[in-house]
Design a protein around this motif. Sequence first.
Motif, PDB file in Angstrom:
ATOM      1  N   LYS A  13     -38.057  41.230-111.253  1.00  0.00           N
ATOM      2  CA  LYS A  13     -38.621  41.237-112.592  1.00  0.00           C
ATOM      3  C   LYS A  13     -39.775  40.250-112.628  1.00  0.00           C
ATOM      4  CE  LYS A  13     -34.376  42.706-114.617  1.00  0.00           C
ATOM      5  NZ  LYS A  13     -33.163  42.429-115.299  1.00  0.00           N
ATOM      6  N   LYS A  14     -40.420  40.152-113.763  1.00  0.00           N
ATOM      7  CA  LYS A  14     -41.520  39.197-113.905  1.00  0.00           C
ATOM      8  C   LYS A  14     -40.996  37.792-113.597  1.00  0.00           C
ATOM      9  CE  LYS A  14     -45.338  38.203-116.847  1.00  0.00           C
ATOM     10  NZ  LYS A  14     -46.319  38.914-117.601  1.00  0.00           N
ATOM     11  N   VAL A  15     -41.736  37.073-112.789  1.00  0.00           N
ATOM     12  CA  VAL A  15     -41.310  35.751-112.333  1.00  0.00           C
ATOM     13  C   VAL A  15     -41.513  34.723-113.443  1.00  0.00           C
ATOM     14  CG1 VAL A  15     -41.778  33.927-110.661  1.00  0.00           C
ATOM     15  CG2 VAL A  15     -41.794  36.312-109.939  1.00  0.00           C
ATOM     16  N   LYS A  16     -40.464  33.965-113.688  1.00  0.00           N
ATOM     17  CA  LYS A  16     -40.522  32.892-114.676  1.00  0.00           C
ATOM     18  C   LYS A  16     -41.022  31.612-114.008  1.00  0.00           C
ATOM     19  CE  LYS A  16     -38.793  35.423-117.920  1.00  0.00           C
ATOM     20  NZ  LYS A  16     -39.640  35.946-118.948  1.00  0.00           N
ATOM     21  N   THR A  17     -41.474  30.686-114.806  1.00  0.00           N
ATOM     22  CA  THR A  17     -42.057  29.449-114.311  1.00  0.00           C
ATOM     23  C   THR A  17     -41.074  28.634-113.480  1.00  0.00           C
ATOM     24  OG1 THR A  17     -43.511  29.419-116.223  1.00  0.00           O
ATOM     25  CG2 THR A  17     -43.306  27.380-115.001  1.00  0.00           C
ATOM     26  N   ARG A  18     -39.800  28.647-113.820  1.00  0.00           N
ATOM     27  CA  ARG A  18     -38.814  27.889-113.043  1.00  0.00           C
ATOM     28  C   ARG A  18     -38.745  28.390-111.602  1.00  0.00           C
ATOM     29  NH1 ARG A  18     -35.636  24.066-113.964  1.00  0.00           N
ATOM     30  NH2 ARG A  18     -35.713  24.254-116.208  1.00  0.00           N
ATOM     31  N   ILE A  19     -38.851  29.707-111.422  1.00  0.00           N
ATOM     32  CA  ILE A  19     -38.836  30.275-110.075  1.00  0.00           C
ATOM     33  C   ILE A  19     -40.095  29.846-109.318  1.00  0.00           C
ATOM     34  CG2 ILE A  19     -38.946  32.433-108.762  1.00  0.00           C
ATOM     35  CD1 ILE A  19     -36.169  31.942-109.799  1.00  0.00           C
ATOM     36  N   LEU A  20     -41.234  29.850-109.999  1.00  0.00           N
ATOM     37  CA  LEU A  20     -42.470  29.380-109.384  1.00  0.00           C
ATOM     38  C   LEU A  20     -42.329  27.928-108.944  1.00  0.00           C
ATOM     39  CD1 LEU A  20     -45.441  29.536-108.583  1.00  0.00           C
ATOM     40  CD2 LEU A  20     -46.011  28.999-110.971  1.00  0.00           C
ATOM     41  N   ARG A  21     -41.786  27.104-109.808  1.00  0.00           N
ATOM     42  CA  ARG A  21     -41.586  25.680-109.486  1.00  0.00           C
ATOM     43  C   ARG A  21     -40.695  25.527-108.255  1.00  0.00           C
ATOM     44  NH1 ARG A  21     -38.319  21.404-110.110  1.00  0.00           N
ATOM     45  NH2 ARG A  21     -39.181  19.433-110.842  1.00  0.00           N
ATOM     46  N   GLU A  22     -39.631  26.310-108.218  1.00  0.00           N
ATOM     47  CA  GLU A  22     -38.717  26.246-107.084  1.00  0.00           C
ATOM     48  C   GLU A  22     -39.403  26.707-105.794  1.00  0.00           C
ATOM     49  OE1 GLU A  22     -34.257  27.744-105.771  1.00  0.00           O
ATOM     50  OE2 GLU A  22     -34.965  28.149-107.800  1.00  0.00           O
ATOM     51  N   ALA A  23     -40.241  27.738-105.886  1.00  0.00           N
ATOM     52  CA  ALA A  23     -40.961  28.223-104.704  1.00  0.00           C
ATOM     53  C   ALA A  23     -41.909  27.158-104.165  1.00  0.00           C
ATOM     54  CB  ALA A  23     -41.731  29.505-105.048  1.00  0.00           C
ATOM     55  N   ILE A  24     -42.596  26.470-105.064  1.00  0.00           N
ATOM     56  CA  ILE A  24     -43.506  25.400-104.641  1.00  0.00           C
ATOM     57  C   ILE A  24     -42.715  24.274-103.992  1.00  0.00           C
ATOM     58  CG2 ILE A  24     -45.109  23.633-105.459  1.00  0.00           C
ATOM     59  CD1 ILE A  24     -46.017  25.733-107.579  1.00  0.00           C
ATOM     60  N   ALA A  25     -41.583  23.914-104.574  1.00  0.00           N
ATOM     61  CA  ALA A  25     -40.736  22.861-103.987  1.00  0.00           C
ATOM     62  C   ALA A  25     -40.257  23.267-102.598  1.00  0.00           C
ATOM     63  CB  ALA A  25     -39.549  22.567-104.906  1.00  0.00           C
TER      64      ALA A  25
END
Length: 94
Positions: A13-25
């Motif tokens: 589904k559309k990626v939420k900001t928390r998932i983006l943050r986790e990917a960067i981490a």
Amino acid sequence: MNLELGGKTFISKKVKTRILREAIAITENLDFNNLKIADLDQLVNFVCRIYGDQFDADFLYDNLDADLLAETLANAVQGVVSPSTNVLATFPQK
């Protein structure tokens, strides 16, 4: 993003900001050339979350061919980070 597992196609589904943050981490903190079991579990669970927990880690481990593991994990992380990085690159620089 789509992922084929166990004869099924899963669509994220559309990626939420928390998932983006986790990917960067993940990209900042993991050594992809020297993965440990805990790192692998973290990445696999992250992939599950990208797809809205439509499947669990056991399902992924049992249904993904080993030769596709590294590519699948890398594509998942980059699939989340890259679109956001491309958009951020267009922001004005001070």
